[in-house]
Design an enzyme around this catalytic site. Structure first.
Site, PDB file in Angstrom:
ATOM      1  N   GLU A   1      30.811  29.440  47.213  1.00  0.00           N
ATOM      2  CA  GLU A   1      31.340  30.443  46.401  1.00  0.00           C
ATOM      3  C   GLU A   1      30.500  30.554  45.030  1.00  0.00           C
ATOM      4  OE1 GLU A   1      35.458  30.028  45.761  1.00  0.00           O
ATOM      5  OE2 GLU A   1      35.861  29.144  47.548  1.00  0.00           O
TER       6      GLU A   1
ATOM      7  N   ASP B   1      43.635  41.019  49.884  1.00  0.00           N
ATOM      8  CA  ASP B   1      42.460  40.373  50.603  1.00  0.00           C
ATOM      9  C   ASP B   1      42.094  41.382  51.625  1.00  0.00           C
ATOM     10  OD1 ASP B   1      42.689  38.049  49.058  1.00  0.00           O
ATOM     11  OD2 ASP B   1      44.146  37.062  50.538  1.00  0.00           O
TER      12      ASP B   1
ATOM     13  N   ASN C   1      36.942  40.530  43.819  1.00  0.00           N
ATOM     14  CA  ASN C   1      37.531  39.250  43.849  1.00  0.00           C
ATOM     15  C   ASN C   1      36.745  38.219  45.063  1.00  0.00           C
ATOM     16  OD1 ASN C   1      40.087  37.333  43.853  1.00  0.00           O
ATOM     17  ND2 ASN C   1      40.347  37.978  45.858  1.00  0.00           N
TER      18      ASN C   1
ATOM     19  N   HIS D   1      37.305  35.573  47.757  1.00  0.00           N
ATOM     20  CA  HIS D   1      38.441  34.899  48.850  1.00  0.00           C
ATOM     21  C   HIS D   1      37.551  33.682  49.476  1.00  0.00           C
ATOM     22  CE1 HIS D   1      42.181  34.600  51.151  1.00  0.00           C
ATOM     23  NE2 HIS D   1      41.279  34.722  52.277  1.00  0.00           N
TER      24      HIS D   1
END
Length: 234
Positions: free
Chosen positions: A175, A146, A108, A110
């Protein structure tokens, strides 16, 4: 062999788009074989379809329970032959059984430098805290939100006069660079999860090591500007 990767989205899918772009290079170690969304109106579905990626909508409203919804996603991943799952703005928390099955194979991104600012509204919280450095993190997904082992991070400066939108835009650019890098590390086996930690492969030299797991801000100016640096440095 390139690792078969499925991306989960809920919205515009800008990080998904960055992964698809990276995977368009045949030398990239991951192949994006499918995109799944929990929302039929997610803009990223159209983006993926336009690039020849198979898409599937699995809406929570169509299932009687969270477990059934997770099961449908899992079945779709199996049908895609997924080896890696990449969450890219997927806004639902996945259940324990699902996470445990894909542990070490699901990542993932974040929008903060974990472990700081877990959860939502990261940019506003960073501004309220007065941080001078912000950024983003790619991590393995674990049962706690997270909280999984960190794979790679990118830092950006918090500028005087920033608001939530300007800071978010700066982080988003980071990102789009960081996620393809991190997915590549996992797909190549250079980053793997063992005993609740990320194990990184040996890199040829320190320079290669540092640029493979962390990104710092690009030079702000061609020449040193001490007054400018003083405004963004603690």
């Amino acid at each position: 062999m390139r690792k078969r990767t499925v991306v989960l989205i809920s919205g515009r899918g800008s990080n998904m788009t960055a992964l698809i772009a990276a995977a368009s290079n045949p030398d990239y170690p991951a192949e994006i074989v499918g995109v799944i969304s929990d929302r039929a109106n997610a803009a990223g579905l159209g983006v993926a379809a336009a690039r020849g990626i198979v898409t599937k909508v699995i809406s929570r409203a169509d299932y009687t329970s969270k477990e059934a919804h997770d099961g449908a996603i899992d079945a779709a991943l199996v049908s895609f032959g997924a080896e890696i799952v990449a969450l890219a703005g997927y806004m639902r928390i996945l259940g324990a059984r699902f996470v445990e099955k894909w542990l070490g194979r699901m990542i993932n991104i974040h929008p903060a430098l974990l472990p700081a600012f877990k959860g939502l509204d990261t940019h506003a919280r960073a501004l309220r805290a007065g941080t001078r450095i912000h950024g983003c993190t790619v991590h393995f997904v674990t049962l706690d939100m997270d909280d999984g082992p960190i794979i790679a991070q990118a830092a950006v400066p918090v500028m005087v006069g920033d608001n939530e939108d300007t800071l978010a835009a700066r982080v988003l650019k980071a990102e789009h660079r960081l996620y393809p890098l991190a997915l590549g590390l996992v797909a190549e086996g250079k980053a793997r999860m063992e005993d609740g930690r990320t194990v990184l492969a040996h890199f040829a030299d320190d320079a290669d090591n540092s640029t493979s797991v962390v990104m710092a801000p690009d030079p702000l100016r061609e020449e040193s500007d001490l007054e400018h640096l003083a405004r963004i440095t603690p």
